[in-house]
Design a protein around this motif. Sequence first.
Motif, mmCIF file in Angstrom:
data_model
loop_
_atom_site.group_PDB
_atom_site.id
_atom_site.type_symbol
_atom_site.label_atom_id
_atom_site.label_comp_id
_atom_site.label_asym_id
_atom_site.label_seq_id
_atom_site.Cartn_x
_atom_site.Cartn_y
_atom_site.Cartn_z
ATOM 1 N N ASP A 40 20.490 -5.320 -2.271
ATOM 2 C CA ASP A 40 19.766 -5.599 -3.511
ATOM 3 C C ASP A 40 18.303 -5.928 -3.226
ATOM 4 O OD1 ASP A 40 19.630 -5.679 -6.289
ATOM 5 O OD2 ASP A 40 19.938 -7.849 -6.343
ATOM 6 N N LEU A 72 31.042 -9.284 5.749
ATOM 7 C CA LEU A 72 30.525 -9.161 4.382
ATOM 8 C C LEU A 72 31.064 -10.269 3.487
ATOM 9 C CD1 LEU A 72 30.688 -5.312 3.848
ATOM 10 C CD2 LEU A 72 28.651 -6.731 4.085
ATOM 11 N N ALA A 73 32.338 -10.579 3.630
ATOM 12 C CA ALA A 73 32.925 -11.647 2.818
ATOM 13 C C ALA A 73 32.234 -12.977 3.107
ATOM 14 C CB ALA A 73 34.433 -11.748 3.093
ATOM 15 N N ARG A 92 28.684 -12.887 1.593
ATOM 16 C CA ARG A 92 28.793 -13.006 0.129
ATOM 17 C C ARG A 92 29.110 -14.439 -0.289
ATOM 18 N NH1 ARG A 92 32.189 -7.772 0.166
ATOM 19 N NH2 ARG A 92 30.611 -6.208 -0.285
ATOM 20 N N ARG A 93 30.045 -15.058 0.432
ATOM 21 C CA ARG A 93 30.439 -16.428 0.110
ATOM 22 C C ARG A 93 29.239 -17.371 0.255
ATOM 23 N NH1 ARG A 93 34.767 -16.403 2.799
ATOM 24 N NH2 ARG A 93 33.971 -17.226 4.754
ATOM 25 N N ALA A 125 26.073 -16.565 0.057
ATOM 26 C CA ALA A 125 25.112 -16.258 -1.008
ATOM 27 C C ALA A 125 25.566 -16.840 -2.337
ATOM 28 C CB ALA A 125 24.927 -14.740 -1.120
ATOM 29 N N ASP A 126 26.866 -16.730 -2.620
ATOM 30 C CA ASP A 126 27.392 -17.300 -3.862
ATOM 31 C C ASP A 126 27.224 -18.816 -3.889
ATOM 32 O OD1 ASP A 126 28.101 -14.788 -4.739
ATOM 33 O OD2 ASP A 126 30.231 -15.012 -4.244
ATOM 34 N N PRO A 160 25.095 -10.860 -7.675
ATOM 35 C CA PRO A 160 26.529 -11.092 -7.557
ATOM 36 C C PRO A 160 27.217 -9.929 -6.861
ATOM 37 C CG PRO A 160 25.975 -10.484 -9.803
ATOM 38 C CD PRO A 160 24.685 -10.614 -9.050
ATOM 39 N N HIS A 161 28.346 -10.240 -6.263
ATOM 40 C CA HIS A 161 29.165 -9.234 -5.596
ATOM 41 C C HIS A 161 29.619 -8.198 -6.612
ATOM 42 C CE1 HIS A 161 32.324 -7.378 -3.318
ATOM 43 N NE2 HIS A 161 33.231 -7.812 -4.153
ATOM 44 N N LYS A 162 29.529 -6.926 -6.231
ATOM 45 C CA LYS A 162 29.967 -5.837 -7.101
ATOM 46 C C LYS A 162 31.421 -5.516 -6.789
ATOM 47 C CE LYS A 162 25.360 -3.898 -7.032
ATOM 48 N NZ LYS A 162 24.525 -2.827 -6.524
ATOM 49 N N SER A 173 33.203 -2.540 -4.356
ATOM 50 C CA SER A 173 32.213 -1.963 -3.448
ATOM 51 C C SER A 173 32.551 -2.171 -1.981
ATOM 52 C CB SER A 173 30.829 -2.571 -3.731
ATOM 53 O OG SER A 173 30.838 -3.956 -3.467
ATOM 54 N N GLU A 174 33.672 -2.826 -1.682
ATOM 55 C CA GLU A 174 33.992 -3.160 -0.296
ATOM 56 C C GLU A 174 34.101 -1.909 0.588
ATOM 57 O OE1 GLU A 174 35.700 -4.333 -2.869
ATOM 58 O OE2 GLU A 174 35.419 -6.474 -2.795
#
Length: 102
Positions: free
Chosen positions: A24, A71-72, A75-76, A78-79, A86-88, A91-92
Amino acid sequence: MAKNTLKDRAAAAAALTRIADFLDVPIAAFYEVPPGANGAAAADPDRQAEIRELIRQFQRLHDPRARGRCLAYVRRLADEAGGTAPHKPGSEGAATSGLGGS
């Protein structure tokens, strides 16, 4: 060393677009721009260096499960930090198979 053919440049551009979309960030974030060039503000060089390092290390992960865990985790974080992208959902597969190779 890869040949610099039109096909190779197109493939590289497509890969860079996928990476930028996934992170992003604009594609310009991957290019160093001198301050004030074309009226653009200079991007944070520390952040750019971290992004490049993250991509380099991610590409070293050949196991799809390891890429998925990585990635998980990102993402965690960042969240938890209140990241703006936000996670799409769904998309994994594209994210893990398209960036690091296998």
